[in-house]
Design a protein around this motif. Structure first.
Motif, PDB file in Angstrom:
ATOM      1  N   ARG A 120       5.184 -14.424  20.263  1.00 30.56           N
ATOM      2  CA  ARG A 120       4.074 -14.041  21.140  1.00 30.56           C
ATOM      3  C   ARG A 120       4.410 -12.888  22.096  1.00 30.56           C
ATOM      4  N   ALA A 121       5.663 -12.460  22.122  1.00 34.63           N
ATOM      5  CA  ALA A 121       6.031 -11.394  23.054  1.00 34.63           C
ATOM      6  C   ALA A 121       5.407 -10.054  22.676  1.00 34.63           C
ATOM      7  N   ALA A 122       4.980  -9.911  21.430  1.00 37.37           N
ATOM      8  CA  ALA A 122       4.370  -8.654  20.982  1.00 37.37           C
ATOM      9  C   ALA A 122       2.850  -8.731  20.928  1.00 37.37           C
ATOM     10  N   ASP A 123       2.245  -9.797  21.473  1.00 38.46           N
ATOM     11  CA  ASP A 123       0.782  -9.947  21.386  1.00 38.46           C
ATOM     12  C   ASP A 123       0.059  -8.799  22.073  1.00 38.46           C
ATOM     13  N   GLY A 124       0.537  -8.386  23.251  1.00 40.36           N
ATOM     14  CA  GLY A 124      -0.100  -7.274  23.954  1.00 40.36           C
ATOM     15  C   GLY A 124       0.014  -5.983  23.178  1.00 40.36           C
TER      16      GLY A 124
ATOM     17  N   PHE B 111       5.617   5.215  11.386  1.00 38.26           N
ATOM     18  CA  PHE B 111       6.913   4.803  10.860  1.00 38.26           C
ATOM     19  C   PHE B 111       6.792   4.160   9.475  1.00 38.26           C
ATOM     20  N   ASP B 112       7.841   4.347   8.666  1.00 36.13           N
ATOM     21  CA  ASP B 112       7.910   3.689   7.355  1.00 36.13           C
ATOM     22  C   ASP B 112       8.286   2.228   7.493  1.00 36.13           C
ATOM     23  N   VAL B 113       9.093   1.910   8.506  1.00 34.55           N
ATOM     24  CA  VAL B 113       9.555   0.544   8.757  1.00 34.55           C
ATOM     25  C   VAL B 113       9.480   0.263  10.255  1.00 34.55           C
ATOM     26  N   VAL B 114       8.918  -0.891  10.608  1.00 33.85           N
ATOM     27  CA  VAL B 114       8.937  -1.376  11.983  1.00 33.85           C
ATOM     28  C   VAL B 114       9.544  -2.767  11.957  1.00 33.85           C
ATOM     29  N   ILE B 115      10.571  -2.990  12.780  1.00 31.82           N
ATOM     30  CA  ILE B 115      11.212  -4.303  12.875  1.00 31.82           C
ATOM     31  C   ILE B 115      11.006  -4.832  14.290  1.00 31.82           C
ATOM     32  N   SER B 116      10.258  -5.913  14.405  1.00 35.00           N
ATOM     33  CA  SER B 116      10.074  -6.551  15.705  1.00 35.00           C
ATOM     34  C   SER B 116      11.120  -7.637  15.862  1.00 35.00           C
ATOM     35  N   THR B 117      11.966  -7.489  16.887  1.00 37.42           N
ATOM     36  CA  THR B 117      12.994  -8.493  17.173  1.00 37.42           C
ATOM     37  C   THR B 117      12.615  -9.321  18.397  1.00 37.42           C
ATOM     38  N   LEU B 118      11.353  -9.274  18.772  1.00 36.48           N
ATOM     39  CA  LEU B 118      10.877  -9.952  19.979  1.00 36.48           C
ATOM     40  C   LEU B 118      10.637 -11.438  19.732  1.00 36.48           C
ATOM     41  N   PRO B 119      10.720 -12.262  20.774  1.00 34.79           N
ATOM     42  CA  PRO B 119      10.429 -13.695  20.638  1.00 34.79           C
ATOM     43  C   PRO B 119       8.960 -13.913  20.274  1.00 34.79           C
TER      44      PRO B 119
ATOM     45  N   LEU C 220       6.135  -3.777   8.157  1.00 34.69           N
ATOM     46  CA  LEU C 220       6.501  -4.464   9.390  1.00 34.69           C
ATOM     47  C   LEU C 220       7.277  -5.719   9.047  1.00 34.69           C
ATOM     48  N   LEU C 221       8.483  -5.856   9.597  1.00 34.14           N
ATOM     49  CA  LEU C 221       9.236  -7.109   9.538  1.00 34.14           C
ATOM     50  C   LEU C 221       9.221  -7.713  10.934  1.00 34.14           C
ATOM     51  N   ASP C 222       8.555  -8.832  11.073  1.00 34.47           N
ATOM     52  CA  ASP C 222       8.489  -9.541  12.359  1.00 34.47           C
ATOM     53  C   ASP C 222       9.415 -10.745  12.261  1.00 34.47           C
ATOM     54  N   VAL C 223      10.550 -10.698  12.979  1.00 31.94           N
ATOM     55  CA  VAL C 223      11.549 -11.749  12.815  1.00 31.94           C
ATOM     56  C   VAL C 223      11.068 -13.094  13.359  1.00 31.94           C
ATOM     57  N   ALA C 224      10.090 -13.106  14.245  1.00 29.95           N
ATOM     58  CA  ALA C 224       9.520 -14.364  14.747  1.00 29.95           C
ATOM     59  C   ALA C 224       8.559 -14.913  13.698  1.00 29.95           C
ATOM     60  N   TYR C 225       8.777 -16.150  13.264  1.00 27.23           N
ATOM     61  CA  TYR C 225       7.954 -16.694  12.185  1.00 27.23           C
ATOM     62  C   TYR C 225       7.147 -17.925  12.581  1.00 27.23           C
ATOM     63  N   ASP C 226       7.166 -18.276  13.857  1.00 26.84           N
ATOM     64  CA  ASP C 226       6.366 -19.412  14.313  1.00 26.84           C
ATOM     65  C   ASP C 226       5.831 -19.099  15.708  1.00 26.84           C
ATOM     66  N   PRO C 227       4.504 -19.015  15.906  1.00 25.66           N
ATOM     67  CA  PRO C 227       3.466 -19.243  14.902  1.00 25.66           C
ATOM     68  C   PRO C 227       3.325 -18.050  13.950  1.00 25.66           C
ATOM     69  N   TRP C 228       2.780 -18.347  12.782  1.00 26.15           N
ATOM     70  CA  TRP C 228       2.575 -17.306  11.782  1.00 26.15           C
ATOM     71  C   TRP C 228       1.198 -17.457  11.166  1.00 26.15           C
ATOM     72  N   PRO C 229       0.507 -16.335  10.940  1.00 27.55           N
ATOM     73  CA  PRO C 229       0.930 -14.960  11.204  1.00 27.55           C
ATOM     74  C   PRO C 229       0.874 -14.626  12.690  1.00 27.55           C
ATOM     75  N   SER C 230       1.772 -13.791  13.129  1.00 29.09           N
ATOM     76  CA  SER C 230       1.769 -13.348  14.517  1.00 29.09           C
ATOM     77  C   SER C 230       0.618 -12.377  14.738  1.00 29.09           C
ATOM     78  N   ALA C 231       0.265 -12.174  16.009  1.00 31.11           N
ATOM     79  CA  ALA C 231      -0.794 -11.213  16.323  1.00 31.11           C
ATOM     80  C   ALA C 231      -0.423  -9.817  15.840  1.00 31.11           C
ATOM     81  N   LEU C 232       0.844  -9.458  15.963  1.00 31.90           N
ATOM     82  CA  LEU C 232       1.276  -8.135  15.509  1.00 31.90           C
ATOM     83  C   LEU C 232       1.165  -8.021  14.000  1.00 31.90           C
ATOM     84  N   ALA C 233       1.547  -9.056  13.277  1.00 37.10           N
ATOM     85  CA  ALA C 233       1.431  -9.038  11.818  1.00 37.10           C
ATOM     86  C   ALA C 233      -0.027  -8.891  11.388  1.00 37.10           C
TER      87      ALA C 233
END
Length: 302
Positions: free
Chosen positions: A202-206, A192-200, A222-235
């Motif tokens: 740590r919900a995307a850690d797996g 994908f050209d753009v991925v937007i994670s709208t998950l709370p 990648l835009l990860d809307v969760a910013y705490d903690p940062w960087p997220s595992a997905l980021a």
């Protein structure tokens, strides 16, 4: 000087929120008599808080975050077109009628926040996009991708039946959207050209571990809307595979700018915040440690 009025960000949990720093910096820059704080409230307590706002009569507005965006729709007097279409409210503007009664209008600035965060990162028109999650922020992400004329929008969710309302919004918006189960996301995100994670948080850690294990490259944003903690595992996983990461705090910044403009106008300050938008953006950036936007943002949506 206008009478002091109050505002707040509502959500649960809310202790991590940077919205008070953002808004208070803006109001100090503008010289307006507004205070702003965080209030921890869950869905079952939202109606009582709205009743308190109406009774006190000295509020200018509220920011609404997870998990309250959908519930707030039924607790306001009117909705803007975008909030009604999305079925999600992230902004409540409070005004007083001539008889002193408080009237609440629900709006949604998340769409402009997402669009501007992606544009600032260099995303162009007609991207192929994926969204992680199907809740209140996901519908805003769909609307933002429609604004960017996305050619494909795949929404990855854990529970397909629960995402039915999200897909109804996508149809109403004319989005080229399809649903996929969450367990298919890791194997396909890299295309994908753009991925937007709208998950709370740590919900995307797996998912992050699963994506890293594929060995796929990430060529998009990648835009990860969760910013705490940062960087997220997905980021971290996305960046390690060559992708560009946009922190959720960028979205918070841009949707907050739009809220400040709406609140200032409703609070009796006319177009002051719009007229001083460049200054507002810069002090809000300073408040949350984001690089200042220079030159003035000419291409902001909103």
């Amino acid at each position: 000087m206008l009478t002091s009025r109050q505002g707040a960000v509502l959500g649960h949990p809310i202790g991590h929120s940077k919205s008070p720093a953002l808004h208070n910096a803006a109001y100090q820059e503008l010289g307006v008599n507004f205070s702003y704080r965080a209030i921890d409230v869950e869905v079952d307590g939202l109606a009582a808080l709205m009743a308190q706002v109406r009774a006190e009569g000295n509020w200018y507005g509220l920011s609404v975050t997870m998990p309250l965006k959908n519930a707030a729709v039924d607790l306001v007097d009117e909705l803007t077109d975008v909030a009604r279409t999305l079925g999600a409210v992230n902004t409540i503007i409070a005004t007083n009628d001539d008889d002193g009664a408080t009237r609440l209008r629900g709006d949604n600035t998340d769409v402009a926040g997402i669009v501007n965060a992606l544009r600032h990162s260099g995303v162009g028109e007609r991207p192929r996009a994926a969204i992680l999650g199907g809740g209140g922020t996901a519908v805003s992400a769909i609307a933002a991708l429609v604004d960017l004329d996305a050619t494909e929008v795949v929404v990855f969710v854990r529970n397909l039946p629960k995402a039915a309302e999200t897909m109804e919004v996508a149809v109403a918006l004319g989005a080229p959207a399809t649903l996929e189960t969450f367990d298919r996301a890791a194997a396909t995100l890299g295309r994908f050209d753009v991925v937007i994670s709208t998950l709370p948080p740590r919900a995307a850690d797996g998912l992050a571990s699963g994506f890293a294990a594929t060995g796929d490259q990430a060529d998009g944003v990648l835009l990860d809307v969760a910013y705490d903690p940062w960087p997220s595992a997905l980021a971290q996983a996305w960046e390690s595979r060559g992708g560009t990461v946009v922190a959720g705090i960028e979205m918070l910044l841009y949707q907050g700018v739009e809220q400040v403009k709406l609140f200032a106008e409703a609070g009796g300050y006319g177009t002051l915040a719009t007229d001083k938008q460049g200054d507002v953006i810069n002090v809000m950036c300073d408040a949350i440690g984001v690089h200042r936007r220079k030159p003035y943002e000419q291409n902001m949506a909103g």
